[in-house]
Design a protein around this motif. Structure first.
Motif, mmCIF file in Angstrom:
data_model
loop_
_atom_site.group_PDB
_atom_site.id
_atom_site.type_symbol
_atom_site.label_atom_id
_atom_site.label_comp_id
_atom_site.label_asym_id
_atom_site.label_seq_id
_atom_site.Cartn_x
_atom_site.Cartn_y
_atom_site.Cartn_z
ATOM 1 N N PHE A 77 0.406 -1.521 -0.024
ATOM 2 C CA PHE A 77 -0.196 0.151 0.185
ATOM 3 C C PHE A 77 1.015 1.632 -0.017
ATOM 4 C CE2 PHE A 77 -2.840 -3.079 1.978
ATOM 5 C CZ PHE A 77 -4.142 -2.738 1.186
ATOM 6 N N VAL A 78 0.554 2.484 -0.909
ATOM 7 C CA VAL A 78 1.764 3.473 -0.848
ATOM 8 C C VAL A 78 0.189 4.671 -0.121
ATOM 9 C CG1 VAL A 78 2.401 5.597 -2.131
ATOM 10 C CG2 VAL A 78 2.794 3.431 -2.186
ATOM 11 N N HIS A 113 0.531 -6.218 5.511
ATOM 12 C CA HIS A 113 1.091 -6.228 4.439
ATOM 13 C C HIS A 113 2.060 -4.851 4.454
ATOM 14 C CE1 HIS A 113 -2.832 -7.474 3.298
ATOM 15 N NE2 HIS A 113 -3.337 -7.093 4.674
ATOM 16 N N GLU A 114 2.455 -4.586 3.714
ATOM 17 C CA GLU A 114 3.821 -3.343 3.919
ATOM 18 C C GLU A 114 2.798 -2.129 3.856
ATOM 19 O OE1 GLU A 114 7.863 -3.147 1.379
ATOM 20 O OE2 GLU A 114 6.996 -4.437 -0.031
ATOM 21 N N VAL A 115 2.993 -0.649 3.859
ATOM 22 C CA VAL A 115 3.066 0.121 4.125
ATOM 23 C C VAL A 115 3.860 1.544 4.173
ATOM 24 C CG1 VAL A 115 1.069 2.166 5.107
ATOM 25 C CG2 VAL A 115 0.755 -0.744 5.156
ATOM 26 N N TYR A 116 2.912 2.191 2.531
ATOM 27 C CA TYR A 116 4.774 3.216 3.008
ATOM 28 C C TYR A 116 3.572 4.577 2.710
ATOM 29 C CZ TYR A 116 8.052 0.302 0.881
ATOM 30 O OH TYR A 116 8.923 -0.356 0.931
ATOM 31 N N ARG A 117 3.216 5.218 3.468
ATOM 32 C CA ARG A 117 2.900 6.550 4.428
ATOM 33 C C ARG A 117 3.672 8.280 4.195
ATOM 34 N NH1 ARG A 117 2.548 7.776 8.892
ATOM 35 N NH2 ARG A 117 3.951 6.053 10.236
ATOM 36 N N ASN A 164 8.708 8.884 -6.820
ATOM 37 C CA ASN A 164 9.989 8.552 -7.123
ATOM 38 C C ASN A 164 10.045 7.869 -5.702
ATOM 39 O OD1 ASN A 164 10.895 9.772 -9.116
ATOM 40 N ND2 ASN A 164 11.018 11.455 -7.662
ATOM 41 N N LEU A 165 9.065 7.962 -4.289
ATOM 42 C CA LEU A 165 8.632 6.954 -3.798
ATOM 43 C C LEU A 165 8.397 5.527 -4.082
ATOM 44 C CD1 LEU A 165 8.384 5.804 -1.001
ATOM 45 C CD2 LEU A 165 6.198 6.497 -1.360
ATOM 46 N N LEU A 169 -2.417 1.479 -4.746
ATOM 47 C CA LEU A 169 -2.798 3.307 -4.481
ATOM 48 C C LEU A 169 -3.682 3.973 -4.008
ATOM 49 C CD1 LEU A 169 -0.326 5.887 -4.535
ATOM 50 C CD2 LEU A 169 -0.758 5.879 -6.987
ATOM 51 N N SER A 170 -3.547 4.899 -2.758
ATOM 52 C CA SER A 170 -4.279 5.305 -2.798
ATOM 53 C C SER A 170 -4.565 6.851 -2.205
ATOM 54 C CB SER A 170 -5.202 4.902 -0.618
ATOM 55 O OG SER A 170 -4.603 4.626 0.136
#
Length: 259
Positions: free
Chosen positions: A31-32, A56-60, A88-89, A100-101
Motif C-alpha cells: 500500500f502507498v 501488508h507493506e505500507v508506505y505513508r 519517486n517513492l 495506491l490510495s
C-alpha cells in the motif's frame, strides 16, 4: 486402525493449516497512502499500523512542505512536486503491484501518479478524494478559482481554519497555493484502464443520496469505477482507522464496469 485414522486426521489438519497460511501470504499487498491537504503521513499512522499488523507493506508518503517535511515549505512547491514525491517513492523503493490510495487533495496527486507510472499500479482507491479531469486543478474542479471564504493566503501559502502552527506536532500546516492552482494531467490510456474504487465518507448528518450528488462521485460513476461508502466524517481514518484499513483491503478486488 485408530492410529491410521489419527495420522490421517493430523495430515489433513496440517495440510489445511498450511493451505490457509499460504492463502494469507498470497494476499499480502503493498500500500502507498497519500494524505490530504495541509496534513502528512502522520494522519494515516493508525490505519497503516492495522494494515501492517496483517502483514501488508505500507508506505505513508508525506508530501514536500507538509508534516515532518514542513521545514521544506515554500510558495514554489506545486502539484507536480507532490506527484514527483510519490512517483519517486514508488520508483526508488522499487515497488510493483501497488495499491495506491489518496485522501481528499491526495486525489489530485494520485491522478498524476497513475498518469505517469500506471505499470506500477495494481489498484487505485480515492478515499473521499478529489476526482479531477485532465487539465483541471482542484480549484477548477470545485469552481472556486481560489480558497474557501474561511481560508486566507499569506506569502503564497494557504492557511485554513484548522491550521494551528503553535500546536504540538503532529498538526496541520500551511500549504503552497500552487498545489491547488496547478492543473493535473490525466490523458494516459493505461492509467484510465486501471481498476479504481471511489469511497465516499458519509457523515451522520448526510444521506447517501445527498452525498452521491457530489462532482467526485458523479465522475467516478461516469468512469465506471466501483463506488463504496463508509460511515464517518471527512477524516474517517482518524475516527475509525481499523475500519478504513479493512475497507482498503476489501477494495482491491473491485473491477471497473465497462463504459
Amino acid at each position: 486402525m485408530q492410529h491410521l485414522v489419527l495420522r490421517t486426521t493430523l495430515f489433513f489438519l496440517a495440510f489445511s493449516i498450511a493451505a490457509r497460511s499460504l492463502a494469507r501470504d498470497s494476499e499480502k499487498e503493498t500500500f502507498v497512502i497519500v494524505h490530504g491537504a495541509t496534513a502528512g503521513g502522520w494522519e494515516w499512522k493508525a490505519t497503516g499500523k492495522y494494515l501492517e499488523n496483517e502483514g501488508h507493506e505500507v508506505y505513508r508518503a508525506t508530501l514536500t512542505g507538509l508534516g515532518e517535511r514542513y521545514h521544506l515549505a515554500n510558495p514554489d512547491i506545486d502539484l507536480d512536486t507532490h506527484i514527483d514525491d510519490v512517483v519517486n517513492l514508488i520508483l526508488f523503493e522499487d515497488l510493483h503491484d501497488v495499491v495506491l490510495s489518496g485522501h481528499s487533495y491526495g486525489g489530485m496527486v494520485i491522478t498524476g501518479v497513475i498518469n505517469e507510472i500506471p505499470e506500477r499500479i495494481k489498484h487505485v482507491i480515492f478515499l473521499d478524494a478529489a476526482v479531477p479531469n485532465d487539465g483541471e486543478s482542484i480549484w477548477d474542479m470545485f469552481g472556486s478559482g481560489g480558497p474557501r471564504n474561511d481560508s486566507r493566503i499569506e506569502n503564497g501559502m494557504l492557511l485554513t481554519p484548522w491550521v494551528t502552527e503553535e500546536a504540538t506536532p503532529p498538526h496541520n500546516t500551511p500549504q503552497s497555493i500552487k498545489t491547488f492552482s496547478q492543473a493535473v494531467s490525466y490523458d494516459n490510456p493505461a492509467a484510465k484502464a486501471l481498476d479504481v474504487t471511489f469511497v465516499a465518507f458519509i457523515p451522520e448528518d448526510q444521506s447517501v443520496e445527498e452525498r452521491s450528488q457530489s462532482k467526485a462521485w458523479r465522475r467516478a460513476v461516469e468512469r465506471g469505477w466501483t463506488i463504496r461508502t463508509f460511515p464517518g466524517g471527512h477524516v474517517a481514518q482518524q475516527e475509525d482507522p481499523r475500519g478504513v484499513a479493512n475497507l482498503m483491503f476489501e477494495c482491491i478486488g473491485d473491477v471497473n464496469t465497462a463504459r
